[in-house]
Each structure stands twice: as structure tokens, then as C-alpha cells.
Design an enzyme around this catalytic site. Structure first.
Site, PDB file in Angstrom:
ATOM      1  N   ASN A   3      -7.974   2.006  -9.179  1.00  0.00           N
ATOM      2  CA  ASN A   3      -6.936   2.932  -9.616  1.00  0.00           C
ATOM      3  C   ASN A   3      -7.463   4.335  -9.887  1.00  0.00           C
ATOM      4  OD1 ASN A   3      -4.631   1.081  -9.694  1.00  0.00           O
ATOM      5  ND2 ASN A   3      -5.814   0.051 -11.288  1.00  0.00           N
ATOM      6  N   ALA A  32       0.830  -1.210   0.000  1.00  0.00           N
ATOM      7  CA  ALA A  32       0.000   0.000   0.000  1.00  0.00           C
ATOM      8  C   ALA A  32       0.863   1.258   0.000  1.00  0.00           C
ATOM      9  CB  ALA A  32      -0.919  -0.007   1.218  1.00  0.00           C
ATOM     10  N   ARG A  50      -3.380   8.141 -10.553  1.00  0.00           N
ATOM     11  CA  ARG A  50      -4.638   8.273 -11.293  1.00  0.00           C
ATOM     12  C   ARG A  50      -5.839   8.620 -10.417  1.00  0.00           C
ATOM     13  NH1 ARG A  50      -5.039   2.965 -14.599  1.00  0.00           N
ATOM     14  NH2 ARG A  50      -3.564   2.200 -13.036  1.00  0.00           N
ATOM     15  N   GLU A  80       4.702  -8.224 -17.728  1.00  0.00           N
ATOM     16  CA  GLU A  80       3.901  -7.008 -17.656  1.00  0.00           C
ATOM     17  C   GLU A  80       3.461  -6.607 -19.067  1.00  0.00           C
ATOM     18  OE1 GLU A  80       2.897  -5.450 -14.600  1.00  0.00           O
ATOM     19  OE2 GLU A  80       3.519  -7.524 -14.348  1.00  0.00           O
ATOM     20  N   GLN A 113       8.259   2.115   2.899  1.00  0.00           N
ATOM     21  CA  GLN A 113       9.041   1.987   1.663  1.00  0.00           C
ATOM     22  C   GLN A 113       9.220   3.383   1.077  1.00  0.00           C
ATOM     23  OE1 GLN A 113       6.973   0.475  -1.697  1.00  0.00           O
ATOM     24  NE2 GLN A 113       8.818  -0.169  -2.779  1.00  0.00           N
ATOM     25  N   GLY A 118      -0.611  -7.883 -15.927  1.00  0.00           N
ATOM     26  CA  GLY A 118       0.472  -8.799 -16.253  1.00  0.00           C
ATOM     27  C   GLY A 118      -0.088 -10.108 -16.812  1.00  0.00           C
ATOM     28  N   ASN A 160     -44.052  20.366  28.097  1.00  0.00           N
ATOM     29  CA  ASN A 160     -44.484  20.782  26.767  1.00  0.00           C
ATOM     30  C   ASN A 160     -43.773  22.083  26.410  1.00  0.00           C
ATOM     31  OD1 ASN A 160     -46.661  20.376  24.512  1.00  0.00           O
ATOM     32  ND2 ASN A 160     -46.579  22.559  24.983  1.00  0.00           N
ATOM     33  N   GLY A 186       9.020  -0.139  -6.797  1.00  0.00           N
ATOM     34  CA  GLY A 186       8.332  -1.258  -7.434  1.00  0.00           C
ATOM     35  C   GLY A 186       7.827  -2.288  -6.443  1.00  0.00           C
ATOM     36  N   THR A 187       6.948  -3.166  -6.940  1.00  0.00           N
ATOM     37  CA  THR A 187       6.312  -4.152  -6.060  1.00  0.00           C
ATOM     38  C   THR A 187       7.338  -5.115  -5.458  1.00  0.00           C
ATOM     39  OG1 THR A 187       5.805  -5.407  -8.062  1.00  0.00           O
ATOM     40  CG2 THR A 187       4.022  -4.110  -7.133  1.00  0.00           C
TER      41      THR A 187
HETATM   42  C1  UD1 Z   1       0.798  -5.284 -10.643  1.00  0.00           C
HETATM   43  C2  UD1 Z   1       1.513  -6.488 -11.250  1.00  0.00           C
HETATM   44  C3  UD1 Z   1       0.700  -6.988 -12.433  1.00  0.00           C
HETATM   45  C4  UD1 Z   1      -0.706  -7.324 -12.004  1.00  0.00           C
HETATM   46  C5  UD1 Z   1      -1.351  -6.138 -11.304  1.00  0.00           C
HETATM   47  C6  UD1 Z   1      -2.653  -6.540 -10.682  1.00  0.00           C
HETATM   48  C7  UD1 Z   1       3.862  -6.056 -10.859  1.00  0.00           C
HETATM   49  C8  UD1 Z   1       5.151  -5.642 -11.476  1.00  0.00           C
HETATM   50  N1  UD1 Z   1       2.821  -6.096 -11.672  1.00  0.00           N
HETATM   51  O1  UD1 Z   1       0.822  -4.294 -11.637  1.00  0.00           O
HETATM   52  O2  UD1 Z   1       1.321  -8.140 -12.967  1.00  0.00           O
HETATM   53  O3  UD1 Z   1      -1.475  -7.707 -13.116  1.00  0.00           O
HETATM   54  O4  UD1 Z   1      -0.517  -5.651 -10.229  1.00  0.00           O
HETATM   55  O5  UD1 Z   1      -3.300  -5.422 -10.153  1.00  0.00           O
HETATM   56  O6  UD1 Z   1       3.822  -6.357  -9.679  1.00  0.00           O
HETATM   57  N2  UD1 Z   1       3.208  -0.723  -4.575  1.00  0.00           N
HETATM   58  C9  UD1 Z   1       4.021  -0.497  -3.488  1.00  0.00           C
HETATM   59  N3  UD1 Z   1       5.290  -0.062  -3.695  1.00  0.00           N
HETATM   60  C10 UD1 Z   1       5.808   0.136  -4.946  1.00  0.00           C
HETATM   61  C11 UD1 Z   1       4.962  -0.096  -6.053  1.00  0.00           C
HETATM   62  C12 UD1 Z   1       3.675  -0.531  -5.832  1.00  0.00           C
HETATM   63  O7  UD1 Z   1       3.616  -0.670  -2.352  1.00  0.00           O
HETATM   64  O8  UD1 Z   1       6.963   0.526  -5.036  1.00  0.00           O
HETATM   65  C13 UD1 Z   1       1.840  -1.172  -4.345  1.00  0.00           C
HETATM   66  C14 UD1 Z   1       0.830  -0.189  -4.874  1.00  0.00           C
HETATM   67  O9  UD1 Z   1       0.421   0.697  -3.863  1.00  0.00           O
HETATM   68  C15 UD1 Z   1      -0.303  -1.084  -5.314  1.00  0.00           C
HETATM   69  C16 UD1 Z   1       0.362  -2.413  -5.630  1.00  0.00           C
HETATM   70  O10 UD1 Z   1       1.652  -2.362  -5.069  1.00  0.00           O
HETATM   71  O11 UD1 Z   1      -1.226  -1.312  -4.292  1.00  0.00           O
HETATM   72  C17 UD1 Z   1       0.432  -2.681  -7.120  1.00  0.00           C
HETATM   73  O12 UD1 Z   1       1.265  -1.720  -7.704  1.00  0.00           O
HETATM   74  P1  UD1 Z   1       0.990  -1.169  -9.148  1.00  0.00           P
HETATM   75  O13 UD1 Z   1       2.077  -0.239  -9.490  1.00  0.00           O
HETATM   76  O14 UD1 Z   1      -0.408  -0.685  -9.236  1.00  0.00           O
HETATM   77  O15 UD1 Z   1       1.167  -2.489 -10.020  1.00  0.00           O
HETATM   78  P2  UD1 Z   1       0.443  -2.759 -11.369  1.00  0.00           P
HETATM   79  O16 UD1 Z   1       1.090  -1.953 -12.432  1.00  0.00           O
HETATM   80  O17 UD1 Z   1      -1.013  -2.635 -11.201  1.00  0.00           O
HETATM   81 CA    CA Z   2      -2.662  -1.668  -9.879  1.00  0.00          CA
END
Ligand code: UD1
Ligand code: CA
Length: 480
Positions: free
Chosen positions: A256, A37, A43, A183, A101, A168, A406, A106-107
Site C-alpha cells: 500500500n 487492480a 497511499r 472490516e 471498473q 478485515g 589495435n 469497492g471490492t
Molecule cells: C480488503 C478487504 C479486507 C482484507 C484486505 C486484505 C474488503 C471490503 N476488504 O480491504 O477484508 O483484510 O483487503 O488486503 O474487500 N479494488 C478494486 N476496485 C475497487 C476497490 C478496490 O479493484 O473498487 C482493488 C484494489 O485495487 C486492491 C484490492 O481491490 O488491489 C483491495 O482493495 P482495498 O481497498 O485495498 O481493500 P482493503 O481496504 O485493503
Molecule cells: Ca489493501
């Protein structure tokens, strides 16, 4: 009468707002969770963190955390970043740990930061995002069970979409095992045509995950560390990766944009309304009835269209709520009639009370059994004891109104001198004539009578009549 203003805010029963059809099954203390999160969610075009945006009165992230809590997981770590303090403050009383973070790379980077925070005893972790409020606990349970049963290093929850868009793509091998996740922005045309997508919900063997996270490289279109690359890392190590294709399409619906927020909110609202109707509440028109997640309503209560029931509101049995009633953070008893256009906040209302039309109960109003608050009457920090009536065009602020009093039409408690507030006490059985001004602090004794049109500045003893107005004079009309 030795009574004082309500000891408000009204005591609230902490309510159990779990869906009543939730199947209570075994808790999963051996499973941990990481909730992502931290992202900026550009967006949403919002100054506030996305996961704090409310859906029927409850922040988006609360749905996910409540679902995990219902599952009885052993530990939950939430990754925050964008607006980290605000998110942590809002969830301070949740049994979860936070990791920050910063920056968000990235995730995969997010999970790199979260994984070491988990207790070493866990062998399995589920990873999901904080923006999927519709995700059902049973879907997570099923993912976990399949993961353990298959012995895979990782199990990805997938769905098939007619229009897979920016999700993805799931690339499987001839045996049906997952080879990798690509992706959309990095995918070839052939890969883009695949309709099975990554929901972003996974189960991992924790030891494998920690090791694989070290291998991530930002060699992709966004220059980020992708969690999805952990899947390919498993296959390099000849570890199997399973994909669980779910039919539960709503469960992973990430939010989103505010358009998606509204669409999910509509689904949540319908679920809430259905739950109340199945529990015996009549909603005349569920399409235009707005009941927030934590509201409790007793059986045989009837709710007309365009009512808004918000916050920690509890409504008893066999009440009637006419159209356009708005109630927030209040407790309403049984067999209460609330007529059209009435607004109630932070107040309590006992049994068989009648309110409205167009009554306004402001915070700390305490309306006792069978009392009546009629049209265009406003109350604030006021007790109306049993059977008291203020039926028309009245303001009662900082007042204690005794049983069976009243209060005549147009009565005003003058409780404020521009600097301080003062109390008005009207003892039981008193009668306040119409259009009187009671200048506080002042006490009207039990059984006393105030003549219409009076401006009362001094206490009135019990059983006495007070008249405080200019005497009527009759004069001849001077002819021109
Ligand atoms: C991600 C997946 C994608 C999948 C999709 C489903 C990856 C690279 N891709 O893409 O395969 O289909 O979710 O919804 O994982 N977040 C963090 N820190 C970061 C980046 C993101 O906590 O540095 C959190 C965001 O707040 C969000 C979630 O991770 O809740 C997903 O991140 P987002 O950038 O939206 O990934 P997608 O591009 O949607
Ligand atoms: Ca997303």
C-alpha cells in the site's frame, strides 16, 4: 570487409525466469481467476498505477499474473480502473482479459463487473488482488483443493497476525465455519481483538458468487460495496463458508505504501539472489547485489558487490563482474571479465572479452571473441571483431573495427557533423596511432597504419601508412 553495423538490438533469448524450485504440478484449467487492480492506492502518492510499480524490474502485477499462469488456470480476468489504459497496455501480451471498473465503488463492485466476463463453464473462481507479488502458486492451489474438498460455497484464506491492524476480521461460529468478515473500521471492540484476518484471497462457487453479488449494499463506513459481505450472504442461505488458515505470512503481504514496496522488493531480491547462488553463481555480497527478475547467469560466474544486472540480461558461465558493474538488456558470453565501474546497455559481448575498468558500452555495441575494451572507452553502434583492442580513452561510434585491429589511446571516431551520423570502417589488422581523429565517413584499409595524432579525413588504402598532422619543427628560443 563487407561487414556492417550490428543488426541490433541484440537478439535476446526469451528466458525462463521461473524459480527453479517451482514444483511443476498439474495445471488447473477448470479454475478461473479474478484479479482486482482498479483501486487508486492513494497511499503510494504516485501518478502511476500502483500495480505498475516495478519490483526488481518487473511490475508488481506481473508477479501475480505469472504465478497464475504457472498454475495453468483456465481463464483470468483483471479488473482495472485507475490508470486503466496504462495497465492494459503494459500487459497487452498476457493471456488475460481486462474489464474496466469506473468509478471504483469497492471490492464487491469490482467483482460484480468481472464475474459476468468469465466463461459460463467455470464452476469455481479464485479472487485475489494485484498487489500481492509474494503470493505463492502453491498457496492458491491449496486454497482451491481445500475449497473443493470441503464443498463450501466460499473459502477464505486467512492468517493470524499479532497486530491485525486495518485488516478485515474473520468471525467464526461454534463449528469453526466462517460466519462473516468485518472490516476493521466497522468492527466492535470485541471483533477488533480477533487476530485472524482476511487476506483478501478467496475461492468461490461461481454460481453462488454471482447470485450473492446482487445482494450487496453499501451500508458501511466507506459507503462501498464490500466483497466480504458475500460471506455473510452465504450463511443467510445456509451455505457453509470455510476459512483456510495459512502459515505463509509473506504470501498475502499487500503493498500500500512505498515503505511496503521496498520491504517486499528486498524479499524478492533475496529470493532471486538465492536462486542464482543455488544454481552455481558466486555472489560475493548478496546484500548489495541487484539482479532483476528476468536475468539469467551461468554457473561459476562471480559477481562482486554493488552490481546491477537489469532487464533481459543474459550472462554466460565463468564470467567475472567486478564491483559497480551495471548491465541492462545485454547478452554476455562465457569467461568474460568485466572490470570495475563498467556500464553496458542493449549490447552483446562474446566469449573471453575483457571490458573496463570504466568502459561504457552504449546500445548496439557488439564485442566479439577475445576483443578488449579498456578504461574510459565508450562504444555505440559499433562492432569490435575478434581480438580487436581499444584499450584506453577512446570513443568508437558507428564503427566497424576489424579483427585484431589495435586502436591507440585517445582515438576518436568523429561520427557526427551536427546533423547526420557517418560510419567508420577499420579493416582487419590495421593499427590506429594514439590520439587520432577518424572523420567519418572513412575507411582505414586492412593492415594500414595511422600515425599518432593524425586527423584522417580521407580513406587510407590497405597496407599503407597515413600521417595527417603538422610536422614537428625545432626552433631557437628567442631570448628576452
Ligand atoms: C480488503 C478487504 C479486507 C482484507 C484486505 C486484505 C474488503 C471490503 N476488504 O480491504 O477484508 O483484510 O483487503 O488486503 O474487500 N479494488 C478494486 N476496485 C475497487 C476497490 C478496490 O479493484 O473498487 C482493488 C484494489 O485495487 C486492491 C484490492 O481491490 O488491489 C483491495 O482493495 P482495498 O481497498 O485495498 O481493500 P482493503 O481496504 O485493503
Ligand atoms: Ca489493501
Amino acid at each position: 570487409m563487407g561487414d556492417s553495423l550490428p543488426s541490433c538490438p541484440p537478439e535476446q533469448t526469451r528466458t525462463n525466469y521461473l524459480l527453479q524450485d517451482t514444483i511443476m504440478t498439474e495445471p488447473l484449467p477448470e479454475l478461473a481467476a479474478i484479479v482486482l487492480a482498479a483501486g487508486k492506492s492513494t497511499r503510494m502518492k504516485s501518478a502511476a498505477a500502483k500495480v505498475l510499480h516495478p519490483i526488481m524490474g518487473k511490475p508488481m502485477l506481473a508477479y501475480v499474473l505469472d504465478t497464475l499462469q504457472e498454475l495453468g488456470l483456465g481463464e483470468t480476468v483483471v479488473v482495472v480502473g485507475h490508470q486503466a489504459e496504462a495497465v492494459q497496455a503494459r500487459f497487452a501480451n498476457y493471456p488475460v482479459a481486462f474489464v474496466v471498473q469506473e468509478p471504483q465503488l469497492g471490492t464487491g463492485h469490482a467483482v460484480q463487473i468481472a464475474a459476468p466476463a468469465l466463461n459460463e463453464r467455470f464452476q469455481t473462481v479464485v479472487v485475489l488482488c494485484g498487489d500481492v507479488p509474494l503470493l505463492r502458486g502453491e498457496t492458491i492451489r491449496q486454497l482451491y483443493q481445500e475449497h473443493v474438498a470441503s464443498g463450501a460455497a466460499a473459502t477464505v484464506l486467512t492468517v493470524e497476525l499479532p497486530e491485525p491492524g486495518s485488516y478485515g476480521r474473520i468471525i467464526r461460529d461454534a463449528q469453526g465455519l466462517v460466519l462473516k468478515i468485518v472490516e476493521a473500521r466497522d468492527a466492535s471492540p470485541a471483533e477488533l481483538s480477533i487476530r485472524e484476518i482476511n487476506t483478501g484471497i478467496y475461492c468461490f462457487q461461481l454460481a453462488f458468487l454471482k447470485e450473492a453479488l446482487q445482494t450487496l449494499r453499501p451500508d458501511n463506513d466507506q459507503g462501498e460495496l464490500y466483497l466480504t459481505d458475500v460471506i455473510a450472504a452465504a450463511r443467510v442461505r445456509h451455505l457453509p463458508v470455510a476459512g483456510l488458515l495459512t502459515t505463509d505470512q509473506a504470501s498475502f503481504q499487500g503493498i500500500n505504501t512505498r515503505v511496503e514496496l521496498a520491504a517486499v522488493a528486498a524479499q524478492v531480491r533475496q529470493q532471486i539472489n538465492d536462486r542464482h547462488m543455488l544454481a552455481g553463481v558466486t555472489l560475493i555480497d548478496p546484500q548489495t547485489t541487484y539482479i532483476e527478475a528476468e536475468v539469467v547467469i551461468g554457473a561459476d560466474t562471480v559477481v562482486f558487490p554493488n552490481c546491477y544486472l537489469q532487464g533481459r540480461t543474459t550472462i554466460g558461465e565463468a564470467c567475472l563482474l567486478e564491483p559497480n558493474v551495471k548491465i541492462s538488456d545485454s547478452r554476455i558470453g562465457n569467461r568474460v571479465t568485466i572490470k570495475m565501474g563498467t556500464v553496458i546497455s542493449e549490447s552483446q559481448v562474446a566469449d573471453e572479452v575483457q571490458l573496463g575498468p570504466y568502459a561504457h558500452l552504449r546500445p548496439w555495441s557488439d564485442i566479439r571473441d577475445r576483443a578488449k575494451v579498456g578504461n574510459f572507452v565508450e562504444t555505440k553502434k559499433t562492432v569490435l571483431h575478434a581480438g580487436a583492442k581499444a584499450n584506453h580513452l577512446t570513443y568508437l561510434g558507428d564503427a566497424v573495427v576489424g579483427a585484431n585491429v589495435n586502436v591507440g589511446a585517445g582515438t576518436i571516431t568523429c561520427n557526427y557533423d551536427g546533423r547526420h551520423k557517418y560510419q567508420t570502417t577499420i579493416e582487419p589488422g590495421a593499427f590506429i596511432g594514439s590520439n587520432s581523429a577518424l572523420v567519418a565517413p572513412v575507411t582505414i584499409g586492412a593492415g594500414a597504419y595511422v600515425g599518432a595524432g593524425s586527423v584522417i579525413t580521407e580513406d587510407v588504402p590497405p597496407e599503407k601508412l597515413a600521417i595527417a598532422r603538422g610536422r614537428q619543427v625545432i626552433k631557437d628560443i628567442r631570448k628576452k
